[in-house]
Design an enzyme around this catalytic site. Structure first.
Site, PDB file in Angstrom:
ATOM      1  N   SER A 145      -2.587   0.173  -2.187  1.00 54.98           N
ATOM      2  CA  SER A 145      -1.918   0.502  -0.927  1.00 54.98           C
ATOM      3  C   SER A 145      -0.415   0.312  -0.975  1.00 54.98           C
ATOM      4  O   SER A 145       0.328   0.977  -0.236  1.00 54.98           O
ATOM      5  CB  SER A 145      -2.494  -0.349   0.209  1.00 54.98           C
ATOM      6  OG  SER A 145      -2.274  -1.728  -0.033  1.00 54.98           O
ATOM      7  N   HIS A 202       1.210  -6.872   2.372  1.00 58.30           N
ATOM      8  CA  HIS A 202       1.673  -5.521   2.688  1.00 58.30           C
ATOM      9  C   HIS A 202       3.091  -5.585   3.255  1.00 58.30           C
ATOM     10  O   HIS A 202       3.276  -5.938   4.416  1.00 58.30           O
ATOM     11  CB  HIS A 202       0.724  -4.845   3.686  1.00 58.30           C
ATOM     12  CG  HIS A 202      -0.645  -4.649   3.161  1.00 58.30           C
ATOM     13  ND1 HIS A 202      -1.671  -5.554   3.382  1.00 58.30           N
ATOM     14  CD2 HIS A 202      -1.172  -3.665   2.377  1.00 58.30           C
ATOM     15  CE1 HIS A 202      -2.768  -5.126   2.778  1.00 58.30           C
ATOM     16  NE2 HIS A 202      -2.500  -3.986   2.158  1.00 58.30           N
ATOM     17  N   ASP A 206       1.305 -10.301   6.310  1.00 57.37           N
ATOM     18  CA  ASP A 206       0.109 -10.903   5.723  1.00 57.37           C
ATOM     19  C   ASP A 206       0.328 -11.393   4.286  1.00 57.37           C
ATOM     20  O   ASP A 206      -0.630 -11.670   3.575  1.00 57.37           O
ATOM     21  CB  ASP A 206      -1.055  -9.914   5.740  1.00 57.37           C
ATOM     22  CG  ASP A 206      -0.751  -8.626   4.949  1.00 57.37           C
ATOM     23  OD1 ASP A 206       0.368  -8.519   4.382  1.00 57.37           O
ATOM     24  OD2 ASP A 206      -1.625  -7.749   4.885  1.00 57.37           O
TER      25      ASP A 206
END
Length: 223
Positions: free
Chosen positions: A15, A189, A186
């Protein structure tokens, strides 16, 4: 700058690389890749580089192995940038998902095999970026594991004479002056400033004096 005229640079990962490249931020995503592309193209417009994003959110090295032929080798990169490992580690710390974590010996073996296949099939040069955890405490358990996996990437970079991007070191530098929440909600990310930290590390690695001494044959476009 190592990237030569007309070269094709393919980025693959999870991601952190994906960043909406298949939908809201097509085709490059809105993360570090887009920043690297923007600055390199602005500085070297005459090189007419081609940039390709093949990140997929949630991927581990096992997922890369399943799509390697289509998303890495078939893209015929001159440069292949790989940043993978965050999910391989992180899943071990998510209750109920421990079985999805990738042990470090499997991680090293799988990643080494994928890199060898790509180099042998395409003649590409490699850019290898560490997995990271945006945490200043080096004794925190997930940070300890992340450092172990990052050491694997550093060793592979040496073995393959790759450009090594130490993303963890880049975050450690900014964490000396600010909390992790400034860079990611977090610790995984990044927001835009956090992606800028990664992009800056890429740009530094691609223009470092040691990198620029690479043999000329290695910087030529692959056949």
């Amino acid at each position: 700058m190592l990237l030569g005229a007309g070269q094709r640079i393919v980025f693959i990962g999870d991601s952190i690389t994906d960043c909406g490249r298949a939908d809201v931020a097509a085709p490059y995503g809105d993360g570090y890749l887009s920043l690297v592309r923007a600055f390199v193209d602005a500085r070297y417009p005459e090189r007419e580089l081609t940039w390709v994003n093949r990140g997929i959110s949630g991927n581990t090295v096992r997922d890369l192995a399943a799509r390697w032929d289509a998303d890495a080798i078939a893209e015929r990169p001159d440069w292949l940038s790989v940043m993978i490992g965050i999910n391989d580690i992180w899943r071990a710390f998510i209750p109920g998902r421990e079985a999805e974590a990738v042990p470090i010996d499997e991680y090293e073996r799988t990643l080494r095999g994928l890199l060898r296949r790509a180099v042998d099939a395409t003649g590409c040069r490699l850019i290898l970026a560490d997995p990271f955890f945006i945490e200043a405490d080096v004794d925190e358990p997930q940070r300890v594991e992340t450092d172990r996996y990052a050491a694997v990437v550093a060793a592979l970079a040496k073995d393959f004479e790759a450009v090594h991007v130490s993303t963890q070191a880049a975050y450690d530098r900014v964490l000396r002056h600010s909390p992790s929440s400034r860079w990611a909600d977090d610790q995984i990310h990044p927001g835009l400033p956090g992606h800028a930290v990664i992009a800056d590390a890429f740009l530094t690695a691609l223009t470092a004096p040691a990198a620029l001494t690479a043999p000329a044959a290695l910087t030529a476009p692959a056949a």
